[in-house]
Each structure stands twice: as C-alpha cells, then as structure tokens.
Write a protein that holds these residues in place. Structure first.
Motif, mmCIF file in Angstrom:
data_model
loop_
_atom_site.group_PDB
_atom_site.id
_atom_site.type_symbol
_atom_site.label_atom_id
_atom_site.label_comp_id
_atom_site.label_asym_id
_atom_site.label_seq_id
_atom_site.Cartn_x
_atom_site.Cartn_y
_atom_site.Cartn_z
ATOM 1 N N LEU B 25 36.195 112.307 57.096
ATOM 2 C CA LEU B 25 36.248 112.238 55.460
ATOM 3 C C LEU B 25 34.985 112.613 54.816
ATOM 4 C CD1 LEU B 25 37.882 108.554 55.065
ATOM 5 C CD2 LEU B 25 38.882 110.928 54.186
ATOM 6 N N LEU B 26 33.936 112.518 55.496
ATOM 7 C CA LEU B 26 32.574 112.898 54.990
ATOM 8 C C LEU B 26 32.513 114.244 54.812
ATOM 9 C CD1 LEU B 26 30.194 110.428 56.605
ATOM 10 C CD2 LEU B 26 30.585 110.405 54.161
ATOM 11 N N GLU B 59 30.290 110.483 45.541
ATOM 12 C CA GLU B 59 31.513 110.958 46.053
ATOM 13 C C GLU B 59 32.152 109.896 47.178
ATOM 14 O OE1 GLU B 59 34.012 113.704 45.546
ATOM 15 O OE2 GLU B 59 31.873 113.961 44.587
ATOM 16 N N ILE B 60 31.057 109.411 48.173
ATOM 17 C CA ILE B 60 31.472 108.449 49.114
ATOM 18 C C ILE B 60 32.164 107.326 48.529
ATOM 19 C CG2 ILE B 60 30.708 107.235 51.090
ATOM 20 C CD1 ILE B 60 28.558 109.281 51.152
ATOM 21 N N VAL B 61 31.637 106.881 47.600
ATOM 22 C CA VAL B 61 32.042 105.599 46.834
ATOM 23 C C VAL B 61 33.666 105.944 46.308
ATOM 24 C CG1 VAL B 61 32.110 104.071 44.734
ATOM 25 C CG2 VAL B 61 29.922 104.634 46.108
ATOM 26 N N GLU B 65 37.254 104.242 47.982
ATOM 27 C CA GLU B 65 38.281 103.794 47.393
ATOM 28 C C GLU B 65 39.552 104.269 47.340
ATOM 29 O OE1 GLU B 65 36.957 103.281 43.067
ATOM 30 O OE2 GLU B 65 35.314 101.815 43.633
ATOM 31 N N GLU B 66 39.432 105.492 47.379
ATOM 32 C CA GLU B 66 40.851 106.442 47.716
ATOM 33 C C GLU B 66 41.482 106.124 49.085
ATOM 34 O OE1 GLU B 66 40.298 110.497 46.685
ATOM 35 O OE2 GLU B 66 40.064 109.841 44.349
ATOM 36 N N ILE B 72 32.644 100.015 47.231
ATOM 37 C CA ILE B 72 31.019 99.776 47.463
ATOM 38 C C ILE B 72 30.241 99.737 46.187
ATOM 39 C CG2 ILE B 72 28.993 100.773 48.595
ATOM 40 C CD1 ILE B 72 30.910 102.619 50.129
ATOM 41 N N SER B 73 29.757 98.871 45.860
ATOM 42 C CA SER B 73 29.050 98.651 44.489
ATOM 43 C C SER B 73 27.494 98.862 44.620
ATOM 44 C CB SER B 73 29.077 97.063 44.106
ATOM 45 O OG SER B 73 28.236 96.468 44.634
ATOM 46 N N ASP B 74 26.857 99.074 43.445
ATOM 47 C CA ASP B 74 25.389 99.360 43.473
ATOM 48 C C ASP B 74 24.520 98.457 44.338
ATOM 49 O OD1 ASP B 74 23.616 101.077 42.480
ATOM 50 O OD2 ASP B 74 23.227 100.170 40.581
#
Lengths: 172, 104
Positions: B25-26, B59-61, B65-66, B72-74
């Motif tokens: 995914l990365l 982008e990773i966040v 989610e998708e 992932i929050s701040d």
C-alpha cells in the motif's frame, strides 16, 4: 441555490465577492471564486466562478481558442477550500473582527488526483464543490469537483496546508 | 496465556501478511520506486529511511482509512516510525490482526 445569508439549519453560509476578499489573500487576476454558498464552515461548500471572455489568461490560452487552463480550475477549487476552512476560523472568534484569516490561508500541498472531463470556455458558469476530510496537523485532504450545468468538468482530491501563526509554509 | 503451536504460527503468518500488505500500500499510494518486499519492517519511514515527508503522512492516513478502516490522528505520530510501528498501531486499533491477502 439559496440567496439567504444563513440557510434553513442555520449552518450554511453564503459569501459574496466582498466577503470572500475578507477571507482570502487572493486578488484579481488570481481570485477565482465569485461567490460561495451552502458553506458549512470547516466541512464543505459550493462556489461559483463565472467565466467571461475578458479573463486575462484567455489572451494566451489560446489566442485562437479560449480555454480555461485546467490548473486554474484546480486553483479555483483550492480557493473554495480556503473559504470553507477560513470561515471556520472566523466562527471560532465570532466576536472579534480582528481575525486575520487571509494570513492563515496556506498553500496547495498536493494535487493527489485529478481528472478533467470537459473544456471550460467563456460563458460557462463553473460550479465548484469542496468537501474537507479530517485534518492531520496542518494538512487537510479535500475532495473537489467542478461542473458546468449537469456536466462534470473535473473531479479529484487535493491536499491543502494551513500556515501556522508563526509563518512557514504549513509543512512540517 | 497458552496458545498452541498452530495458533501462534497462524498469528505470525497473519502478521507477516499484514506487514507486506502495508508495504505494498505504501509503495502504491506514495509512488515509491522500490519493491515492497525490499522495505524493512523496522526501517525508518522518514529522513534517511524511506525519505518520506509530511505530505506523505497525510497520504498514509487517508490510505489507512480507505484500506484498513483505521484512523490515525495527529496524536498518533509515533506510528509513523516504521512499518512495524504502523502495523502495531493497526493491530492495537482493531484489537486483532486483520486478515489480509498476502499478495496484492
């Protein structure tokens, strides 16, 4: 489209060109949102960009065929996005007129994905739509769309930054 | 807690699959010019590691989610240390190792 300043649920706002100039640092010839409506501060909103033959960029794009550059459509989407989030800052300090939203509006961080479906020419009324995702630090993902009438013009997703009070470009 | 050998093996395989899935995914979402298999589990993602930057974090966040239904929050910035730390975060958030296809 509602001409009311505040919509039925009390949360949807409309901004005319003068109010948009208060929120954004952009000016002619780079201000591309004539009006914003159905704005839910910090979440989503719609914008109008009326495209006329007098736009300065038509002089060169192109001399024989007037086409609004795709990157300027993206810029218009990004400016609507700025209206949506700047209106949220304005609400946070509703009692103070001293809020400098224009100074906090950041930059385009990424055009994550974008597809253009239709040419935009003089006479078209661009309807812009922006829907903000969950912010991560000073970065916010946003889903954007532009259409003319029922025809989709462009659709995609951007990342926008917010400039902190200490300046900088919003990137960490 | 005692687990049978088969259970432990199953968990290890699920974890390895998830690690590889995250690497794929990365590579896909960030357009990395490296084969997913060559990313180390503990290799730093930023700086001298994979040389990601703050725009890549977002982008990773979005990608998590998708694809993994994990937010992932701040406040969870420590999760961006490495693939292992990202996967640790996913497992902790979901309460189990999600079963994913080993290969994309």
């Amino acid at each position: 489209m509602s001409d009311d300043l505040i919509g039925a649920d009390g949360r949807k706002l409309t901004f005319d060109a003068n109010q948009i100039r208060d929120l954004l640092p952009h000016r002619w010839p780079m201000l591309f949102v004539d009006r914003a409506y159905d704005v839910i501060p910090g979440k989503s909103g719609y914008g109008i960009k009326n495209v006329t033959v007098s736009e300065p960029y038509f002089a060169g794009h192109y001399p024989d065929q007037s086409i609004m550059p795709g990157v300027l459509i993206v810029e218009a989407m990004a400016q609507l996005t700025a209206v949506v989030y700047a209106s949220a800052w304005k609400e946070e300090v509703a009692d103070s007129d001293e809020v400098d939203t224009a100074g906090r509006v950041g930059y385009l961080g990424a055009i994550r994905q974008m597809k253009f479906n239709r040419l935009v020419v003089p006479g078209d009324q661009l309807i812009l739509k922006a829907e903000l995702g969950k912010a991560f630090g000073t970065l916010t993902p946003v889903t954007v769309q532009a259409s003319v009438g029922n025809e989709l013009v462009a659709k995609g997703s951007l990342t926008v930054t917010e400039r902190g009070s200490g300046g900088g470009n919003g990137l960490q | 807690m005692s687990q049978s050998y088969d259970e432990l093996l199953d968990q290890a395989q699920a974890r390895a699959s998830l690690n590889l899935r995250v690497k794929v995914l990365l590579v896909d979402s960030l357009g990395l010019e490296i084969q997913a298999e060559l990313i180390g589990d503990d290799q730093p993602l930023f700086g001298r590691g994979l040389e990601l930057d703050s725009l890549d974090t977002l982008e990773i966040v979005v990608m998590f989610e998708e694809h993994l239904s994990v937010t992932i929050s701040d406040d969870d910035r420590a999760a961006f240390g490495s693939v292992n730390k990202l996967v640790d975060f996913v497992v902790a958030a979901l309460g189990e190792i999600p079963r994913v296809e080993a290969l994309a």
